[in-house]
Structures are given as C-alpha cells and as structure tokens.
Design an enzyme around this catalytic site. Structure first.
Site, PDB file in Angstrom:
ATOM      1  N   ASP A 225       0.873  -1.157   0.000  1.00 52.70           N
ATOM      2  CA  ASP A 225       0.000   0.000   0.000  1.00 52.70           C
ATOM      3  C   ASP A 225       0.920   1.220   0.000  1.00 52.70           C
ATOM      4  OD1 ASP A 225      -3.131   0.673   1.761  1.00 52.70           O
ATOM      5  OD2 ASP A 225      -2.075   1.736   0.170  1.00 52.70           O
TER       6      ASP A 225
HETATM    7  C1  GAL Z   1      -3.929   4.289   0.321  1.00 48.07           C
HETATM    8  C2  GAL Z   1      -5.087   3.313   0.338  1.00 48.07           C
HETATM    9  C3  GAL Z   1      -5.035   2.339  -0.808  1.00 48.07           C
HETATM   10  C4  GAL Z   1      -4.770   3.039  -2.127  1.00 48.07           C
HETATM   11  C5  GAL Z   1      -3.618   4.025  -2.006  1.00 48.07           C
HETATM   12  C6  GAL Z   1      -3.370   4.769  -3.317  1.00 48.07           C
HETATM   13  O1  GAL Z   1      -4.092   5.242   1.309  1.00 48.07           O
HETATM   14  O2  GAL Z   1      -5.069   2.567   1.551  1.00 48.07           O
HETATM   15  O3  GAL Z   1      -6.248   1.597  -0.847  1.00 48.07           O
HETATM   16  O4  GAL Z   1      -5.921   3.710  -2.495  1.00 48.07           O
HETATM   17  O5  GAL Z   1      -3.851   4.933  -0.954  1.00 48.07           O
HETATM   18  O6  GAL Z   1      -4.010   5.985  -3.347  1.00 48.07           O
END
Ligand code: GAL
Length: 728
Positions: free
Chosen positions: A652
């Site tokens: 992530d």
């Molecule tokens: C994170 C989120 C992910 C993905 C990533 C990219 O904060 O947990 O699911 O969306 O951002 O924007």
C-alpha cells in the site's frame, strides 16, 4: 474521460443494492401522492465514502431531491424543498480535505410548525439521514457517529409526530445504530448506501416503485454496538486481538446470540412477495446441486435472492450454526410468474481449517443444507453424511516451503517462451536496475495518465530504454481517481454492490468500469477493496463488501472478471486483515490461525482461485507481528505456495515493513522482497533509481540475494507483459 454506457448499469446496481428493512401500511412506494422530503442529504447527497475510495471527480449528478422532483408519480412539497435549499445555503457542510473529520451534528434544525404545516399539505414524508466515513476515519460510538445525532433524532421525532406514513432512507456506507426505528415507530426504513453518481436517480426509482427493492443485508444488524464481539478491544491502539476467532458476524449471532439481532444477515424486503420451493437436488461426488422454483406471489415485479447455508458436524472441530455456501439472485419476475434456478457448491469449499494439523479437512458426520431468504428464515432442504474424514491439504513445513520458493525461482520456467524471454531479460539487468524496478513512483507521475496513483515498470531512463513501458495504476474501487480534476464515473460503493447479491450484475458493472479505465489509458484499478466488515465501525466498510468471506470473495471475483473483459487488472486489496482505520500504519491484527485461514484470508483465496487476479495490494497493518508488506507467510507460503498465485504483489502507499521483532520502517525493502511483496508503492517521482532504502546495503551484507530481486522482477515483468501499456 467518461464512457457513456456505464451510467445505466450503475443506476441499476445502486437501486438493486438498497435494502428495505421495514415497510408497514405500504408506506412505500409513493405513487401519485404528495410527499415532503426532510434532511439535508436530499441535497448534500453522499455519493461515496471519503479517502482514496471516494475521490472521483463527477459531473451532473442529480441529487435525490432533484430526482424526486423529476419523477412524475411523486409530487414533492415545494415549500419544504425551498426551505432546505435556503438552509443549506446558510449552513453548508464544509468538507475539509475530503474527510469529514469531526462528528459534529450536521443535520439542520427545522421548526415543528413547518413539519405540521407540511403534513397538512402532503400524504407522506421522507427523511434522508447521511453519514460519511472513510479512509483514516472509523466511526465513533457517539451521536453523529454510530448513533444518530440530536438533530437527526429530533427531526425523526418531529416527522413521526405529524405523519402516519413516512420513510427514513440511510445514505451511508456503514451500519448505524438502529434502535430509533422501534423507539419512534418508524413505518419504513431503507439503506440506500452511497449510490455513486447515479444514486440520486436510483433512490427515485425505488421510492416511485419503478424498481422494487431487492437488496439483502451483507452484514448483521445487532441490537446494540456492544453485541458485536469486535467492539470490545476495537479501540486498542497498538494491537487488535480477534478473540472471537471464526465467530464473527452471523457466525456469532446465529450460534451464540440470536436474540441480539435486529435484522439478520441476508435480510431484505421487496414491494412484492415470493415463494421459494426446493424442487430437487443432486449429489455428484463433491458437488451438491439444489433446484428451486421462485414464484412472485405479490402484485409487482421484483427480484428474489435464494441463499444456501450449511451446518457442519462438530466432529473434530466446533462450527457456527450456519455458514453461507452459495446464493443466486433471480432475474426480474413478474407477478404470478416464476423462475427455476439451480444452485450448487463444492463441499470442498466448505472445508474447515484444523490448526493442530495446519490443514484443511472435511469432517465425517451429518451435514445439513438450509435455503431461504436470509440466514434466519432458511429452512432445511437437504442433509447428507460424509462417511470418512478427508484431509485436503498438508501445509508444507517451512523448510520445504522455502525450497519451493527458491525452486519456483531458480528452476527453468516450465512455461511459455515469453516467460523464458523475461528470465533472460532479467539476467541482463544490473543490480541497480533491479533495485529501481521494485519501486513504483507517484502520486501524479508524469509518465502516465495525469493525476493517478502510481507509475511502475519503465520509470527510469535505463529501464525505459530497455523497452519496459511505464504502467499506470489508479484508485479506486468505485471509479477512477484523477487528481488532475479529470472527470470519471462514480459507481456505487462496495457494500451497496454486495447487497445486490447479484454476481452477473457486478461483473457487467465492472466490465463497463474496465472500458472507462482503458479509455483513460490506465492499466490497473486499485480495487476491489475486500476486507471483511469485522466491526460496523471500520471507516472503510463502505468500500468493502460484507462480514462474510464467501459473499466478499465472490463479489471481488466478479469485479476482477468484469475489469479483465477490457484487459484491466483489478488489484484486490488490502491483503490482509485491514479491519480498522485507527493507527492503520502500525496496528497489529492478532488473529488465531483458524480464523485467519477460514475467515480473513478466505475471501482473497476465493477471488484468487475463481478469477484472473494478477495483482494484489498488501495492507498497512501487521498480521500477527509482521507488516503485511513484509510477511513471507502471507505473500509466499499461503498466496503462492498454497493458492498458486503467480502475479505481482504491491505494498500500500508508503507502507512500513519489518522483520520479526524489529522496528517498522518505510526503508526496509529487503524485508519486503524477501517476503515476495514485489514492488514498493511509492517513491517520489523520478527517485526509483536513487531511493535510499536498504536494498543495496542488504545485497552487500547478504541479507538480500540477487535471486530474490530477480524473483520479484519476474513477477512484475510477467504481469506488465499482460497489461495494455504493452500496446504503446
Ligand atoms: C492508500 C489506500 C489504498 C490506495 C492508495 C493509493 O491510502 O489505503 O487503498 O488507495 O492509498 O491511493
């Protein structure tokens, strides 16, 4: 860019995901009657939850009020509508950085006299209650959060005082406290969820009776928050202990606390009624098939859902009273007509995980199959004996697993010429090029569609010169997030889609989504989000599906299949056990083995085994002490060795990694590669080749081998080879 063919099916899904919980004296639908609409969310309609899952730039979305006013059969009271338009001008909701951070009382106060006067002019009333949670923001057990606020309750009291017939619509992504329904004798209640850009129109389709509600709850609604086993300990900062084990959701309530249920799992009403009769069954080795006739016994068209639950013998292990084994939604059935459907499942898919043997087993003894409209009403339709216990898997002892992974890498690939080519190509890359390749850059990289989450692959001059294209990944599960301001379609949120219980519909919806993603030159969509609703409080429940792993896994698989129809890779996320937003970068999900396998990984297993999953995003949290981003058990032993996944795993965004007992850090990418989490998302644009993490140092001191880097490079490049960016 918006593709014009997605709106229709998005509107259909938003309507079919709405769950009608109560409808006394035919309060709904409203046909050729005068209605007053109360509550600010008739105008401030919440199309989605907040965070990356809701940051889609939409245009021309009709609010519920506008859609009701445009509906011929609904005569909307103009005075109340004008009053709300005025009030909202004076007290707009100031949404900060797309997150509603506090839970102050946002509902508008109106005078009793206004409600009383409206009641004299109209036949019925509608109250729309809204709640928006999201990434980084769990719900809180206080008014304006899980509980209705003072002004919301006051509004419902006022309407109940002057109207006999009124409906409360819940525009939210989480289950809220529902004690007010009986307390104020509310005659009709419907969850309309976050219906996306077409949600306003869909709510008019439902209220006018153009569409009869056919949604079914994907979560249990308990009497009170403390009745959910997950509530105790939910707010512990550092670690969340899943002490309930497998007894989460209806597995808990139907087994241990059936008196604590207000509305059971799988429950939902229609404007019509159906009779479900089982007309036969067939058992062929491990495949159990049941045949049903579903007849519409009411006076308007509608759709029904037949749900199959299994009760397993407590021979070797204890079991919940019911477990969802299969389901099927009918097409639209007209009054007096019927539809025959058959539903089957493989008994192997209902196997249990024995912690002692670290293996899946099918126990001997008597199995009972129940079928019906929800987990509570399902009636016995079949029972059968399994004579002899079957052990389905033997977990490879860690040493064997390790050799598996090395073997998996070092041996010649027994696969198509293309992959050998990739292996030879990788052998030519320098260590530095390999280190660059295992980073994505973003957000808003200039190498790909503007405003998207990441570029990866050919993101340095050298890698690009070698012919590796820059691949593009964008948020999110409900539509394309382009921080450039570019418009896109916003489809209904995950929980709404799950409540349709309609696999073919979701597959079609995501095929349309895939078309729009391809139109915008994006290769991967960061969704579906598919963590379980362990608690009604989790801020991201709106973009997840259900408390049940089977409903979740089959929904996610449908989305992945749909996207793939246009060559788009759906990145299922967040692997694993992201069931709370509080302290999400550092909290440890402490989960007993059996619950981990049977519940929290099961939904991902179903998706990986029943759809062309080529990419997975790991979660921020730790799972039993190791960050998911650097957890060999998750991303090598289980995902690849046991499930046979051969695609690419990404972290992530800005996730942390650690090794057992060591400090967490965003620089510990050697630990990430050793776990076979292949790519780090993201480093700042242009920095992939020079990022100062511990990769090069670990190559030098032996904590990381080139072979492990090549293994991840292979996972990344063999995935990129299947993406649309190869057409560039
Ligand atoms: C994170 C989120 C992910 C993905 C990533 C990219 O904060 O947990 O699911 O969306 O951002 O924007």
């Amino acid at each position: 860019m918006i593709s014009d063919s997605i709106a229709k099916i998005s509107r259909e899904a938003a309507a079919d995901g709405a769950v009608l919980l109560k409808n006394e004296n035919n309060t709904l639908p409203i046909i050729n009657e005068r209605v007053a609409v109360f509550g600010r969310y008739q105008i401030d309609y919440l199309k989605s939850g907040s965070g990356s899952g809701g940051s889609v730039n939409t245009e021309n979305c009709m609010t519920p009020l506008e859609a009701f006013e445009a509906e011929p059969g609904i005569e909307v009271d103009r005075e109340i509508a004008a009053m709300y338009r005025e009030l909202i001008k004076k007290r707009p909701i100031r949404i900060h950085n797309a997150f509603l951070s506090d839970f102050k009382d946002l509902e508008l106060e109106i005078e009793n006299a206004a409600v009383k006067a409206a009641a004299a002019r109209t036949d019925k009333a509608i109250v729309i209650i809204g709640r928006r949670l999201g990434e980084g923001f769990d719900n809180v057990p206080k008014p304006g959060g899980y509980y209705l606020s003072k002004n919301e309750l006051r509004l419902i009291r006022q309407v109940s005082r002057y109207y006999k017939k009124f409906a409360v619509l819940l525009n939210c992504g989480n289950i809220l406290d529902m004690s007010w329904v009986n307390k104020y004798k509310v005659p009709a209640v419907m969850y309309i969820w976050h219906g996306g850009g077409e949600g306003g129109k869909a709510s008019a389709d439902l209220i006018s009776g153009k569409v009869a509600p056919s949604g079914r709850l994907s979560d249990t609604i308990a009497v009170s928050l403390k009745d959910y086993p997950s509530t105790d300990g939910f707010f512990k900062k550092k670690s969340v202990v899943y002490k309930e084990g497998i007894y989460t959701g209806y597995r808990h309530f139907e087994t241990n606390a059936s008196d604590k249920v207000l509305y059971p799992f799988g429950y939902g009403l229609s404007y019509t009624s159906f009779d479900i009769s089982c007309t036969g069954y067939n058992i062929n080795k491990n495949i159990i098939s049941l045949y049903f006739n579903v007849r519409n016994t009411g006076n308007c068209s509608g759709k029904e859902v037949v749900e199959l639950y299994i009760n397993k013998p407590d021979t070797a292990l204890d079991h919940p009273l019911r477990e969802l084994a299969a389901f099927r939604k009918t097409r639209l059935i007209n009054p007096g007509e019927s539809e025959s459907i058959d539903i089957s499942f493989n008994i192997k898919d209902t196997a249990s995980y024995d912690e002692e043997r670290s293996a899946w087993i099918i126990e001997s003894g008597k199995y009972i199959v129940y079928a019906g409209k929800n987990v509570r009403d399902a009636k016995e339709v079949l029972s059968f004996e399994v004579q002899k216990e079957k052990q389905l898997s033997k977990k490879l002892p860690p040493a064997a697993l390790q050799s598996f992974t090395n073997k998996h890498y070092n041996e010649d690939f027994p696969t198509a010429v293309k992959n050998d080519h990739i292996k030879e190509f990788i052998a030519e890359l320098t260590d530095n090029e390999l280190c660059a390749l295992v980073h994505g850059e973003g957000m808003n990289s200039r190498r790909v569609t503007s405003g998207t989450a990441a570029a990866f692959g050919g993101i340095t001059r050298r890698l690009s010169k070698k012919g590796i294209p820059a691949a593009c990944a964008s948020d999110g599960p409900s539509g394309i997030r382009m921080d450039s301001g570019e418009k896109a379609s916003l489809i209904p949120c995950g929980v709404c889609l799950a409540c349709t219980w309609d696999i073919p519909l979701i597959e079609q919806l995501y095929a349309e989504e895939g078309k729009e993603v391809a139109l915008n030159k994006i290769d991967m969509l960061l969704g579906p989000g598919m963590n379980l609703h362990r608690s009604p409080l989790c801020g991201r429940n709106f973009e997840y599906f259900s408390e049940d792993p089977y409903l979740t896994g089959t929904m996610a698989a449908a989305a992945v299949r749909g996207l793939m129809e246009h060559g788009i890779v759906g990145v299922i996320k967040h692997f694993a056990a992201n069931n709370r937003e509080k302290n999400r970068f550092d909290a440890d999900s402490v989960i007993p083995e059996r619950a981990l396998h049977e519940i929290y990984l099961k939904s991902f297993e179903i998706a990986v085994k029943s759809s062309p999953v080529k990419a997975i995003m790991t979660s921020y949290n730790l799972v039993n002490g190791l960050h998911a981003a650097s957890n060999p058990k998750l991303t090598t032993d289980i995902l690849r060795a046991e499930w046979g996944f051969s695609g690419m795993v990404m972290t992530d965004w800005w996730a942390k990694c650690n090794s057992r007992g060591a400090r967490s850090s965003r620089m510990k990418l050697a630990e990430m590669i050793n776990a076979q989490n292949d790519i780090y998302m993201v480093v700042p644009n242009g920095m992939a080749g020079v990022w100062q993490d511990n990769l090069k140092k670990s190559l030098k001191n032996g904590k990381l081998t080139r072979a492990a880097l090549e293994r991840s490079a292979y996972n990344i490049l063999s995935t990129i080879a299947q993406l649309r960016c190869m057409d560039k």
